[in-house]
Motif scaffolding. Structure first.
Motif, PDB file in Angstrom:
ATOM      1  N   TRP A 187       0.843  -1.198   0.000  1.00 34.68           N
ATOM      2  CA  TRP A 187       0.000   0.000   0.000  1.00 34.68           C
ATOM      3  C   TRP A 187       0.875   1.243   0.000  1.00 34.68           C
ATOM      4  O   TRP A 187       2.006   1.230   0.491  1.00 34.68           O
ATOM      5  CB  TRP A 187      -0.877   0.048   1.237  1.00 34.68           C
ATOM      6  CG  TRP A 187      -1.902  -1.037   1.361  1.00 34.68           C
ATOM      7  CD1 TRP A 187      -2.110  -2.091   0.514  1.00 34.68           C
ATOM      8  CD2 TRP A 187      -2.843  -1.180   2.418  1.00 34.68           C
ATOM      9  NE1 TRP A 187      -3.128  -2.875   0.992  1.00 34.68           N
ATOM     10  CE2 TRP A 187      -3.600  -2.342   2.153  1.00 34.68           C
ATOM     11  CE3 TRP A 187      -3.116  -0.451   3.552  1.00 34.68           C
ATOM     12  CZ2 TRP A 187      -4.622  -2.769   3.006  1.00 34.68           C
ATOM     13  CZ3 TRP A 187      -4.124  -0.875   4.390  1.00 34.68           C
ATOM     14  CH2 TRP A 187      -4.876  -2.024   4.113  1.00 34.68           C
ATOM     15  N   GLU A 224      -2.590   5.294   1.631  1.00 32.36           N
ATOM     16  CA  GLU A 224      -3.545   4.198   1.855  1.00 32.36           C
ATOM     17  C   GLU A 224      -3.434   3.672   3.285  1.00 32.36           C
ATOM     18  O   GLU A 224      -4.446   3.390   3.935  1.00 32.36           O
ATOM     19  CB  GLU A 224      -3.315   3.077   0.840  1.00 32.36           C
ATOM     20  CG  GLU A 224      -3.684   3.469  -0.573  1.00 32.36           C
ATOM     21  CD  GLU A 224      -3.176   2.511  -1.636  1.00 32.36           C
ATOM     22  OE1 GLU A 224      -3.720   2.550  -2.758  1.00 32.36           O
ATOM     23  OE2 GLU A 224      -2.241   1.720  -1.371  1.00 32.36           O
ATOM     24  N   ALA A 264      -5.931  -0.958  -0.406  1.00 29.98           N
ATOM     25  CA  ALA A 264      -5.313  -0.489  -1.647  1.00 29.98           C
ATOM     26  C   ALA A 264      -6.345   0.232  -2.506  1.00 29.98           C
ATOM     27  O   ALA A 264      -7.487  -0.201  -2.616  1.00 29.98           O
ATOM     28  CB  ALA A 264      -4.718  -1.668  -2.406  1.00 29.98           C
TER      29      ALA A 264
END
Length: 135
Positions: free
Chosen positions: A25, A29, A112
């Protein structure tokens, strides 16, 4: 009120819908995910349903009593919970249905691409009395 453990897994549960590991990520995120978790806990604090919650670091070791002296410490060969358990939250709610409702909501934390993870969470009640043994 009954206490329940909402257990977040890295692996071991069925795959999440948004199944991108956190180490892939972006920083944004990760921040959005942590903010969602903090906001969720803050809301439950206001209703009196939040007890505690923590994310777990990936480090860890196994320790056991092995008689007198230093307890043995190992990094295996057992299934390693440090590879499986990402964190936990303890809630205190009126019903099992409420615990399931909150776990479902927590499962929607963003991952994500900012999309909900839809991860599986383990919902475990705290043992309130010794199990009944019948002969």
């Amino acid at each position: 009120m009954a206490k329940y453990l909402l257990l977040k897994h890295y692996r071991g549960a069925p795959a999440a819908v948004n199944d991108v590991p956190m180490d892939r990520w972006t920083p944004e995120e990760i921040s959005a995910h942590i903010q969602y978790m903090n906001d969720f806990a803050a809301r439950l604090e206001k209703t009196g349903e939040f007890v505690d919650g923590q994310a777990l670091a990936p480090e860890g070791s196994w320790v056991r009593y092995d008689g007198e002296g230093r307890p043995p410490v190992t990094d295996g060969p057992f299934a390693e919970t440090k590879d499986l358990i990402a964190g936990w939250m303890v809630i205190d709610v009126d019903t099992h249905e409420r615990a399931v409702e909150l776990a479902g909501e927590l499962s929607a934390a963003p991952g994500a691409g900012g999309k909900p993870i839809h991860e599986w969470l383990e919902v475990r009640p705290f043992l309130t009395a010794p199990p009944t043994i019948t002969e």
